[in-house]
Enzyme design. Structure first.
Site, PDB file in Angstrom:
ATOM      1  N   HIS A  80     -12.992 -21.668 -13.737  1.00 37.89           N
ATOM      2  CA  HIS A  80     -12.467 -20.325 -13.332  1.00 37.89           C
ATOM      3  C   HIS A  80     -13.645 -19.295 -12.819  1.00 37.89           C
ATOM      4  CE1 HIS A  80     -10.433 -21.072 -17.712  1.00 37.89           C
ATOM      5  NE2 HIS A  80      -9.788 -21.719 -16.744  1.00 37.89           N
ATOM      6  N   TYR A 209     -11.065 -12.783 -24.595  1.00 35.49           N
ATOM      7  CA  TYR A 209     -11.625 -12.354 -25.400  1.00 35.49           C
ATOM      8  C   TYR A 209     -10.912 -10.996 -25.489  1.00 35.49           C
ATOM      9  CZ  TYR A 209     -15.549 -15.361 -24.326  1.00 35.49           C
ATOM     10  OH  TYR A 209     -16.421 -16.801 -23.972  1.00 35.49           O
ATOM     11  N   PRO A 300     -21.276 -18.940 -31.186  1.00 36.78           N
ATOM     12  CA  PRO A 300     -20.136 -19.324 -30.191  1.00 36.78           C
ATOM     13  C   PRO A 300     -19.041 -17.394 -29.360  1.00 36.78           C
ATOM     14  CG  PRO A 300     -19.127 -18.970 -32.372  1.00 36.78           C
ATOM     15  CD  PRO A 300     -20.209 -18.428 -32.562  1.00 36.78           C
ATOM     16  N   LYS A 304     -22.583 -20.028 -24.694  1.00 41.58           N
ATOM     17  CA  LYS A 304     -23.669 -20.271 -24.505  1.00 41.58           C
ATOM     18  C   LYS A 304     -24.810 -21.843 -25.557  1.00 41.58           C
ATOM     19  CE  LYS A 304     -23.904 -17.400 -21.649  1.00 41.58           C
ATOM     20  NZ  LYS A 304     -23.756 -17.767 -19.838  1.00 41.58           N
ATOM     21  N   TYR A 392     -22.578 -14.087 -18.285  1.00 39.44           N
ATOM     22  CA  TYR A 392     -22.001 -15.265 -18.872  1.00 39.44           C
ATOM     23  C   TYR A 392     -21.764 -16.901 -17.867  1.00 39.44           C
ATOM     24  CZ  TYR A 392     -17.028 -16.441 -20.320  1.00 39.44           C
ATOM     25  OH  TYR A 392     -16.182 -17.303 -20.993  1.00 39.44           O
TER      26      TYR A 392
END
Length: 407
Positions: A80, A209, A300, A304, A392
């Site tokens: 991604h 998200y 979560p 990570k 990220y």
């Protein structure tokens, strides 16, 4: 119980826990000619099927390749280059690769990582004892600490030079130091995640998200045929409170946006995950070194947990290699400090993502407007998106935004 002589009685590094940290450490050490034994209190089947995280940072993928355990990952992992953030139906794409000079994340389920590491370790002659329950550790102040454990009904002991405590939050490793030696810091969030695995192709090419006035939701995936989805729920909820129809209805509302359709499918599994942050400091005592969930836990939201365990593993591997090959213990002495720099950076990022995207029970309207402002900043300021992207995909020493906070 009788004492057996059929199992290994001496090794250089005794590893408690066959999770990502313990297995990867064992394989990396093997490649440098350093012996280890892995003790795991669960069965191999349980270790290989327990559903956990599925998002791998670039650094994690690189280290799995270095360990020779990435063949399936390279074939099946979903790369991604971006991630989608949604606020009450308004979506914003953070272009990860574009903002980080080409870094990305890979979706590949943790159980598959575990299977690959176990297979690789056994193929190279490694010793992993499943259903071997470590009961106590002695002699950490000496040159030859001992791990006592039970295996197949026998009381056994493993002498080693060093002990790697990779046995999770509930393991015994952290309890082996004198009372009060480890300082702990934690935060419990007033909500949980209800997670499902569904047999349906993902409805998105990149993770979504979503903040919604009804609560957080996440659309992830495990493969091209299996979707992984989550909704924010109350800590008092049980899976019985969430029949399939209610789950899908909430996902449609929380993830919905104009021109996009969420596809439904049979739900294969439901779990509820508490949300908490936890840090142990320092991460070492004499000849004991903690790694992974034994030392820290993150919510979560930022994906990570596994990646933090792998980062610990890299630091510990480098330190042990320097000890055995160069006679240099500087990295061993500095292990905790090296890990902590990243641990607190990741804790801050995970907290930022969690508090920006979840409905805050009991919080005043002021805090809700702050959430909206944080999202608006990401949609209007490339620098803000770049910092989120750097965090990220994973903080390496060469990344410019390491140590930069988001809020």
């Amino acid at each position: 119980m009788k004492t057996s002589t059929s199992q290994p009685r001496r090794t250089q590094v005794g590893i408690i826990g066959a999770g990502p940290a313990g297995l990867l450490l064992s394989q990396l050490l093997h490649q440098q000619g350093i012996s280890s034994v892995v003790l795991e209190n669960r069965s191999r089947q349980r270790v290989e099927t327990r559903q956990r995280a599925g998002l791998l940072e670039q650094n994690t993928v690189d280290l799995l390749r270095e360990a020779g355990a990435a063949a399936r990952l390279d074939r099946q992992g979903l790369v991604h280059d971006g991630v989608l953030l949604s606020y009450n139906g308004q979506r914003h794409r953070v272009a990860l690769a574009e903002l980080t000079g080409g870094a990305h994340v890979t979706i590949y389920a943790q159980p598959e990582v575990i299977k690959d590491l176990i297979a690789r370790r056994l193929d190279t002659g490694g010793t992993i004892l499943f259903e071997a329950d470590a009961t106590r550790i002695e002699g950490l102040e000496t040159d030859s600490p001992t791990i006592h454990y039970t295996y197949q009904g026998e009381a056994l002991a493993l002498e080693c030079d060093f002990v790697a405590g990779c046995d999770g939050f509930h393991g015994i490793a952290r309890q082996a130091a004198p009372a009060g030696f480890f300082k702990t810091y934690d935060k419990v969030y007033p909500y949980c995640w209800l997670g499902i695995l569904a047999r349906v192709a993902p409805s998105t090419d990149e993770l979504i998200y979503a903040f919604h006035e009804r609560g957080f939701a996440l659309h992830s995936m495990r493969s091209s045929e299996i979707s992984r989805l989550y909704v924010q729920c109350d800590p008092a909820d049980t899976v019985d409170d969430w029949p399939d129809a209610r789950i899908w209805a909430e996902l449609h509302q929380r993830l919905g946006t104009a021109g996009w359709t969420l596809q439904e499918g049979p739900i294969l599994e439901k779990t509820i995950t508490p949300m908490r942050s936890f840090v142990t400091e320092p991460m070492q005592y004499e000849r004991l070194f903690l790694a992974g969930d034994a030392a820290h836990i993150v919510p979560p939201t930022g994906g990570k947990g596994l990646n933090m365990a792998v980062a610990d593993t890299k630091n510990l591997f480098d330190a042990l290699r320097a000890h055995y090959q160069d006679g240099d213990d500087a990295l061993l002495r500095g292990y905790s400090a090296a890990c902590m720099r990243r641990v607190w950076r990741v804790q801050e990022f995970s907290n930022y993502m969690t508090e920006m995207l979840h409905l805050l029970p009991g919080k005043p309207a002021f805090d809700q407007y702050l959430q909206q402002s944080r999202f608006d900043l990401l949609t209007t300021c490339e620098a803000a998106s770049r910092v989120l992207a750097e965090n990220y995909v994973g903080m390496a020493s060469h990344r410019a935004s390491e140590g930069v906070a988001l809020a």
